[in-house]
Write a protein that holds these residues in place. Sequence first.
Motif, short mmCIF file in Angstrom:
data_model
loop_
_atom_site.label_atom_id
_atom_site.label_comp_id
_atom_site.label_asym_id
_atom_site.label_seq_id
_atom_site.Cartn_x
_atom_site.Cartn_y
_atom_site.Cartn_z
N VAL A 161 -34.70 -17.01 7.77
CA VAL A 161 -34.41 -18.22 8.55
C VAL A 161 -33.74 -17.84 9.86
O VAL A 161 -34.06 -18.37 10.92
N SER A 162 -32.83 -16.89 9.80
CA SER A 162 -32.14 -16.44 11.00
C SER A 162 -33.11 -15.82 11.99
O SER A 162 -33.07 -16.11 13.19
N ILE A 163 -34.01 -14.96 11.51
CA ILE A 163 -34.95 -14.26 12.38
C ILE A 163 -36.02 -15.20 12.94
O ILE A 163 -36.40 -15.07 14.10
N LEU A 164 -36.48 -16.13 12.14
CA LEU A 164 -37.60 -16.97 12.55
C LEU A 164 -37.20 -18.32 13.14
O LEU A 164 -38.00 -18.95 13.83
N VAL A 165 -35.96 -18.77 12.89
CA VAL A 165 -35.54 -20.08 13.40
C VAL A 165 -34.27 -19.99 14.24
O VAL A 165 -34.25 -20.37 15.41
N GLN A 166 -33.20 -19.50 13.65
CA GLN A 166 -31.90 -19.51 14.32
C GLN A 166 -31.90 -18.65 15.60
O GLN A 166 -31.47 -19.11 16.66
N ALA A 167 -32.35 -17.42 15.51
CA ALA A 167 -32.35 -16.54 16.69
C ALA A 167 -33.20 -17.12 17.82
O ALA A 167 -32.73 -17.21 18.96
N PRO A 168 -34.45 -17.53 17.55
CA PRO A 168 -35.22 -18.13 18.64
C PRO A 168 -34.55 -19.39 19.22
O PRO A 168 -34.54 -19.58 20.44
N LEU A 169 -33.97 -20.21 18.38
CA LEU A 169 -33.32 -21.44 18.85
C LEU A 169 -32.16 -21.12 19.79
O LEU A 169 -32.12 -21.60 20.93
N PHE A 170 -31.23 -20.29 19.34
CA PHE A 170 -30.06 -19.97 20.16
C PHE A 170 -30.42 -19.12 21.37
O PHE A 170 -29.95 -19.39 22.48
N GLU A 171 -31.22 -18.11 21.17
CA GLU A 171 -31.54 -17.20 22.27
C GLU A 171 -32.38 -17.87 23.35
O GLU A 171 -32.15 -17.65 24.54
N GLU A 172 -33.33 -18.70 22.96
CA GLU A 172 -34.13 -19.40 23.97
C GLU A 172 -33.29 -20.44 24.70
O GLU A 172 -33.53 -20.72 25.88
N THR A 173 -32.31 -21.00 24.04
CA THR A 173 -31.41 -21.95 24.71
C THR A 173 -30.56 -21.23 25.73
O THR A 173 -30.46 -21.66 26.90
N ILE A 174 -29.94 -20.13 25.33
CA ILE A 174 -29.00 -19.41 26.18
C ILE A 174 -29.70 -18.65 27.31
O ILE A 174 -29.23 -18.63 28.45
#
Length: 176
Positions: free
Chosen positions: A67-80
């Motif tokens: 979940v972190s690799i496929l959802v959380q990281a893209p969500l936060f990193e693409e936002t920032i």
Amino acid sequence: MQKLMEWLADEAKVRQIAGYVLLAALVDVALVYTVRAALINWGIVEAPPYDPNPQNPFGYYNALLFVSILVQAPLFEETIFRLVPLTIVVFFTKKPASVLTTVVLFAVLFGTIHPYGAIGRAQVAIAGLVFGVMFLKCGGLNGRAVKAWLSSMAAHSMANLFILGFEYYDYLERVL
């Protein structure tokens, strides 16, 4: 540079976004492995030692890590690294030099925050460039930040999924 900006300004239609997401993920993965091979072949970094008895790469994964690799990281990193800086710069100016400089600077920053060696950081920075261009092409340059953000998140997640798949394939190739 002007031709690139014209192409980016011709925003991807909703029905085209899936193709751009897939293309961005595939380009990212292809560049990741090409840069890795080039850095090793040019002697800039050492090749990882060959392990005749590799460990299953998914031996340390769990559902939360996926979940972190496929959802959380893209969500936060693409936002920032895409949504906030590119939305701000496009709001104030659409000058090609300003927009593309922002993409490059935040791609480099994106690479430097990852806890990898030289190869990994170069690969992540290249991914940041690909996702930045994806963000702009899918509406970011025209003020459609949410559409662009969702598109770059999807490409980021798909690229991460492809990389996980390649890791497992590499493992299977060695043990079978």
